[in-house]
Design an enzyme around this catalytic site. Structure first.
Site, PDB file in Angstrom:
ATOM      1  N   ARG A 185       5.677  -9.378   6.533  1.00  0.00           N
ATOM      2  CA  ARG A 185       5.627  -8.007   6.013  1.00  0.00           C
ATOM      3  C   ARG A 185       6.177  -7.010   7.033  1.00  0.00           C
ATOM      4  O   ARG A 185       6.732  -5.983   6.646  1.00  0.00           O
ATOM      5  CB  ARG A 185       4.177  -7.616   5.682  1.00  0.00           C
ATOM      6  CG  ARG A 185       3.632  -8.257   4.412  1.00  0.00           C
ATOM      7  CD  ARG A 185       2.311  -7.602   4.013  1.00  0.00           C
ATOM      8  NE  ARG A 185       2.380  -6.180   4.267  1.00  0.00           N
ATOM      9  CZ  ARG A 185       1.434  -5.461   4.863  1.00  0.00           C
ATOM     10  NH1 ARG A 185       0.321  -6.014   5.242  1.00  0.00           N
ATOM     11  NH2 ARG A 185       1.603  -4.162   5.074  1.00  0.00           N
ATOM     12  N   ILE A 233     -10.603   3.039  13.446  1.00  0.00           N
ATOM     13  CA  ILE A 233      -9.824   3.457  12.280  1.00  0.00           C
ATOM     14  C   ILE A 233     -10.093   2.574  11.048  1.00  0.00           C
ATOM     15  O   ILE A 233     -10.417   3.089   9.979  1.00  0.00           O
ATOM     16  CB  ILE A 233      -8.308   3.477  12.599  1.00  0.00           C
ATOM     17  CG1 ILE A 233      -8.031   4.293  13.866  1.00  0.00           C
ATOM     18  CG2 ILE A 233      -7.506   4.029  11.416  1.00  0.00           C
ATOM     19  CD1 ILE A 233      -8.299   5.781  13.780  1.00  0.00           C
ATOM     20  N   ARG A 251      -9.758   1.258   3.026  1.00  0.00           N
ATOM     21  CA  ARG A 251      -8.510   1.986   2.790  1.00  0.00           C
ATOM     22  C   ARG A 251      -8.517   2.812   1.508  1.00  0.00           C
ATOM     23  O   ARG A 251      -7.731   2.586   0.589  1.00  0.00           O
ATOM     24  CB  ARG A 251      -7.322   1.011   2.774  1.00  0.00           C
ATOM     25  CG  ARG A 251      -7.257   0.178   4.017  1.00  0.00           C
ATOM     26  CD  ARG A 251      -5.936  -0.433   4.237  1.00  0.00           C
ATOM     27  NE  ARG A 251      -5.012   0.482   4.872  1.00  0.00           N
ATOM     28  CZ  ARG A 251      -3.869   0.113   5.440  1.00  0.00           C
ATOM     29  NH1 ARG A 251      -3.513  -1.133   5.421  1.00  0.00           N
ATOM     30  NH2 ARG A 251      -3.085   0.997   6.003  1.00  0.00           N
ATOM     31  N   PRO A 252      -9.413   3.784   1.433  1.00  0.00           N
ATOM     32  CA  PRO A 252      -9.459   4.630   0.243  1.00  0.00           C
ATOM     33  C   PRO A 252      -8.259   5.571   0.195  1.00  0.00           C
ATOM     34  O   PRO A 252      -7.530   5.695   1.176  1.00  0.00           O
ATOM     35  CB  PRO A 252     -10.756   5.416   0.431  1.00  0.00           C
ATOM     36  CG  PRO A 252     -10.994   5.435   1.898  1.00  0.00           C
ATOM     37  CD  PRO A 252     -10.373   4.194   2.464  1.00  0.00           C
ATOM     38  N   ILE A 253      -8.045   6.222  -0.956  1.00  0.00           N
ATOM     39  CA  ILE A 253      -6.948   7.206  -1.031  1.00  0.00           C
ATOM     40  C   ILE A 253      -7.491   8.570  -1.486  1.00  0.00           C
ATOM     41  O   ILE A 253      -6.753   9.389  -2.020  1.00  0.00           O
ATOM     42  CB  ILE A 253      -5.806   6.735  -1.951  1.00  0.00           C
ATOM     43  CG1 ILE A 253      -6.332   6.340  -3.330  1.00  0.00           C
ATOM     44  CG2 ILE A 253      -5.040   5.599  -1.339  1.00  0.00           C
ATOM     45  CD1 ILE A 253      -5.221   6.180  -4.345  1.00  0.00           C
ATOM     46  N   ASP A 254      -8.802   8.773  -1.259  1.00  0.00           N
ATOM     47  CA  ASP A 254      -9.419  10.028  -1.691  1.00  0.00           C
ATOM     48  C   ASP A 254      -8.770  11.265  -1.051  1.00  0.00           C
ATOM     49  O   ASP A 254      -8.640  12.309  -1.699  1.00  0.00           O
ATOM     50  CB  ASP A 254     -10.938   9.998  -1.390  1.00  0.00           C
ATOM     51  CG  ASP A 254     -11.222   9.708   0.071  1.00  0.00           C
ATOM     52  OD1 ASP A 254     -10.635   8.739   0.603  1.00  0.00           O
ATOM     53  OD2 ASP A 254     -12.007  10.438   0.692  1.00  0.00           O
ATOM     54  N   ARG A 263       0.822  -1.202   0.000  1.00  0.00           N
ATOM     55  CA  ARG A 263       0.000   0.000   0.000  1.00  0.00           C
ATOM     56  C   ARG A 263       0.865   1.265   0.000  1.00  0.00           C
ATOM     57  O   ARG A 263       0.514   2.277  -0.594  1.00  0.00           O
ATOM     58  CB  ARG A 263      -0.902  -0.003   1.233  1.00  0.00           C
ATOM     59  CG  ARG A 263      -1.782   1.219   1.263  1.00  0.00           C
ATOM     60  CD  ARG A 263      -2.713   1.266   2.436  1.00  0.00           C
ATOM     61  NE  ARG A 263      -3.168   2.622   2.642  1.00  0.00           N
ATOM     62  CZ  ARG A 263      -4.149   3.199   1.984  1.00  0.00           C
ATOM     63  NH1 ARG A 263      -4.807   2.531   1.078  1.00  0.00           N
ATOM     64  NH2 ARG A 263      -4.483   4.446   2.216  1.00  0.00           N
TER      65      ARG A 263
HETATM   66  C1  UD1 Z   1      -0.787   4.150   8.211  1.00  0.00           C
HETATM   67  C2  UD1 Z   1       0.052   2.977   8.621  1.00  0.00           C
HETATM   68  C3  UD1 Z   1      -0.818   1.882   9.214  1.00  0.00           C
HETATM   69  C4  UD1 Z   1      -1.659   2.433  10.350  1.00  0.00           C
HETATM   70  C5  UD1 Z   1      -2.433   3.671   9.895  1.00  0.00           C
HETATM   71  C6  UD1 Z   1      -3.206   4.342  11.011  1.00  0.00           C
HETATM   72  C7  UD1 Z   1       1.881   3.019   7.031  1.00  0.00           C
HETATM   73  C8  UD1 Z   1       2.581   2.319   5.933  1.00  0.00           C
HETATM   74  N1  UD1 Z   1       0.749   2.459   7.481  1.00  0.00           N
HETATM   75  O1  UD1 Z   1      -1.665   3.686   7.191  1.00  0.00           O
HETATM   76  O2  UD1 Z   1       0.038   0.845   9.702  1.00  0.00           O
HETATM   77  O3  UD1 Z   1      -2.584   1.445  10.753  1.00  0.00           O
HETATM   78  O4  UD1 Z   1      -1.518   4.636   9.335  1.00  0.00           O
HETATM   79  O5  UD1 Z   1      -2.345   4.718  12.028  1.00  0.00           O
HETATM   80  O6  UD1 Z   1       2.349   4.021   7.533  1.00  0.00           O
HETATM   81  N2  UD1 Z   1      -8.658   7.330   4.921  1.00  0.00           N
HETATM   82  C9  UD1 Z   1      -9.590   7.796   4.013  1.00  0.00           C
HETATM   83  N3  UD1 Z   1      -9.132   8.312   2.826  1.00  0.00           N
HETATM   84  C10 UD1 Z   1      -7.805   8.403   2.526  1.00  0.00           C
HETATM   85  C11 UD1 Z   1      -6.857   7.934   3.461  1.00  0.00           C
HETATM   86  C12 UD1 Z   1      -7.319   7.401   4.660  1.00  0.00           C
HETATM   87  O7  UD1 Z   1     -10.785   7.731   4.257  1.00  0.00           O
HETATM   88  O8  UD1 Z   1      -7.462   8.903   1.449  1.00  0.00           O
HETATM   89  C13 UD1 Z   1      -9.115   6.741   6.201  1.00  0.00           C
HETATM   90  C14 UD1 Z   1      -8.760   5.267   6.314  1.00  0.00           C
HETATM   91  O9  UD1 Z   1      -9.725   4.440   5.717  1.00  0.00           O
HETATM   92  C15 UD1 Z   1      -8.699   5.091   7.812  1.00  0.00           C
HETATM   93  C16 UD1 Z   1      -8.158   6.434   8.314  1.00  0.00           C
HETATM   94  O10 UD1 Z   1      -8.388   7.362   7.260  1.00  0.00           O
HETATM   95  O11 UD1 Z   1      -9.982   4.913   8.335  1.00  0.00           O
HETATM   96  C17 UD1 Z   1      -6.693   6.434   8.679  1.00  0.00           C
HETATM   97  O12 UD1 Z   1      -5.931   5.969   7.573  1.00  0.00           O
HETATM   98  P1  UD1 Z   1      -4.448   6.466   7.302  1.00  0.00           P
HETATM   99  O13 UD1 Z   1      -3.981   7.269   8.466  1.00  0.00           O
HETATM  100  O14 UD1 Z   1      -4.390   7.077   5.957  1.00  0.00           O
HETATM  101  O15 UD1 Z   1      -3.647   5.098   7.267  1.00  0.00           O
HETATM  102  P2  UD1 Z   1      -2.470   4.712   6.294  1.00  0.00           P
HETATM  103  O16 UD1 Z   1      -1.624   5.909   6.030  1.00  0.00           O
HETATM  104  O17 UD1 Z   1      -2.999   3.934   5.170  1.00  0.00           O
END
Ligand code: UD1
Length: 416
Positions: free
Chosen positions: A397, A327, A121-124, A92
């Site tokens: 991992r 989360i 896990r969206p990336i919006d 990811r």
């Molecule tokens: C990172 C960590 C992961 C950890 C997480 C939360 C890395 C490689 N991974 O993941 O181990 O569990 O932080 O501490 O550093 N979200 C959206 N849209 C987005 C991005 C996120 O809705 O574009 C939501 C996610 O679904 C989730 C929340 O925001 O509910 C937090 O996600 P995020 O902090 O982005 O996690 P990661 O960066 O993927």
């Protein structure tokens, strides 16, 4: 496919030095793309995610050298900004390359990312932030195609304090002329580590660890040697292991402040914890009392990456515990495996009710994600009889070979 075979019932005794944090190392490796020179990262763990990120960097034209725990990245030969779907789906964090690639090449094309199957896990938030900086983005055929030739320093407000989006945007802003401001950003220690790393290379970033980060654009960055922060989640996993199995453990190279939310939760009646600046000693005797409630949230709250491990501790604690996952929506996927071992857990949406049993019993179980897999190893370590944990690749991992580390702490585990 590798499996761990664990004979439970031994206490956890000894000393362990924690390596650099996976989630920092992955981001810092991505940030190496920003430099037309050489970066050496010390203390890098030997884990599959780091190998996958290195493979992606090589594909982009970087030269990588691994020497023990040091990884050296020479980014001078970067030729491509495209990350093919095969590699991106393994990891990811490949999405974290969007920012650095755009800064370096002005163009990036990344396949939709993979990683743990723990929810949508969206990336919006990443993409909205990039658009607010003026990056043009086209999403089609499973790829995100970005062009930053018209990007400019601006203010970005994140919908949620996403760790990945905060990091991506910090790296996108590094060379933008003027001051960019990222509001409602994540405050995790890995964000502070990224700021320190970028600044060591010559960037001008401030505010990491607070809700507002400012980036003053610079012309270029320079190669450095850098040691990432220790892995707070790996350290936390071992502390929980000691609480479950009993024993005495000393962890070196840890930052106690980074896991203060866990230390505060572990029951004082059975776990005696002593912290120094970069050391934690834990002495555990007897069955832990249940923790009435654990709720995951953003840093400095209780981390989602330790939720399954603390839930697993509750399965053998005395009393009832309520675990709320705020989360990631599907982070209770390990519960059915724990039920096979005799745990008593009821899941309802984002809440799990755990009624502690006196002991778990060995069973054949299957890892479904990284932290869940590590939790099954913990369960096996304190269960009666033999536990077989299948799909160990999930655990690889983020944890160095447990069949090499745990026996030195007295655990009977082998890998087949
Ligand atoms: C990172 C960590 C992961 C950890 C997480 C939360 C890395 C490689 N991974 O993941 O181990 O569990 O932080 O501490 O550093 N979200 C959206 N849209 C987005 C991005 C996120 O809705 O574009 C939501 C996610 O679904 C989730 C929340 O925001 O509910 C937090 O996600 P995020 O902090 O982005 O996690 P990661 O960066 O993927």
């Amino acid at each position: 496919m590798s499996k761990y075979i664990i004979r439970g019932g031994e206490s956890l005794c000894g000393e362990l030095t924690i390596k650099g944090a996976k989630n920092s190392v992955l981001t810092l490796l991505a940030a190496c793309v920003l430099v037309d020179g050489t970066v050496t990262l010390h203390d890098c763990p030997h884990i599959a995610d780091v190998n996958a990120m290195c493979a992606i960097l090589e594909k982009l034209g970087c030269r990588i050298k691994r020497d023990g725990d040091d990884v050296t990245v020479d980014g001078s030969g970067i030729s491509s900004g495209k990350i093919p779907s095969g590699l991106a789906s393994e990891l990811r964090s490949s999405v974290f390359l969007l920012g650095p690639l755009l800064s370096r090449l002005k163009k990036a094309k990344v396949a939709y990312p993979g990683g743990c199957d723990i929810g949508l896990r969206p990336i919006d938030i990443h993409l909205t932030g990039l658009r607010e900086l003026g990056v043009r983005i086209v999403e089609k055929h499973g790829y995100i195609d970005c062009d930053s030739s018209r990007a400019r320093a601006s203010e970005v407000m994140l919908d949620l304090p996403s760790v990945g989006a905060t990091e991506n945007l910090m790296m996108t802003c590094v060379f933008l002329d003027g001051t960019s401001v990222i509001r409602n950003c994540a405050k995790e220690p890995e964000i502070v580590d990224l700021q320190n790393f970028l600044n060591a290379m010559g960037a001008k970033v401030s505010g990491a660890g607070t809700g507002v980060i400012r980036v003053n654009g610079v012309k270029r960055l320079f190669g450095v040697e850098y040691t990432p922060i220790p892995d707070r989640i790996v350290a936390g996993t071992y502390l929980i292991g000691a609480a479950m199995c009993g024993g005495e453990l000393t962890l070196n190279n840890v930052n106690p402040e980074h896991i203060s939310s866990l230390i505060a939760k572990l029951p004082k009646s059975t776990c005696k914890i002593t912290c120094a600046r970069d050391k934690i000693n834990i002495i555990c005797k007897g069955r832990c009392e249940s923790i009435p409630k654990v709720e995951t949230t953003y840093y400095p709250g209780f981390p989602t990456d330790l939720q399954t491990q603390i839930l697993t501790l509750q399965t053998v604690s005395d009393g009832t515990s309520v675990i709320v996952e705020n989360i990631f929506e599907t982070r209770f996927k390990t519960v059915p495996q724990l039920l096979k071992m005799g745990a008593d857990v009821t899941v309802n949406g984002r809440t799990a009710v755990v009624r502690g049993v006196p002991c778990l019993t060995g069973a054949e179980v299957c890892a479904t994600d990284l932290r869940g897999g590590a939790s099954l190893v913990l369960a096996g370590m304190c269960a009666q009889g033999e536990t077989v944990v299948d799909n160990v690749f999930h655990i690889d991992r983020g944890y160095e070979n447990l069949a090499e580390i745990l026996p030195s702490l007295g655990v009977k585990i082998k890998r087949i």
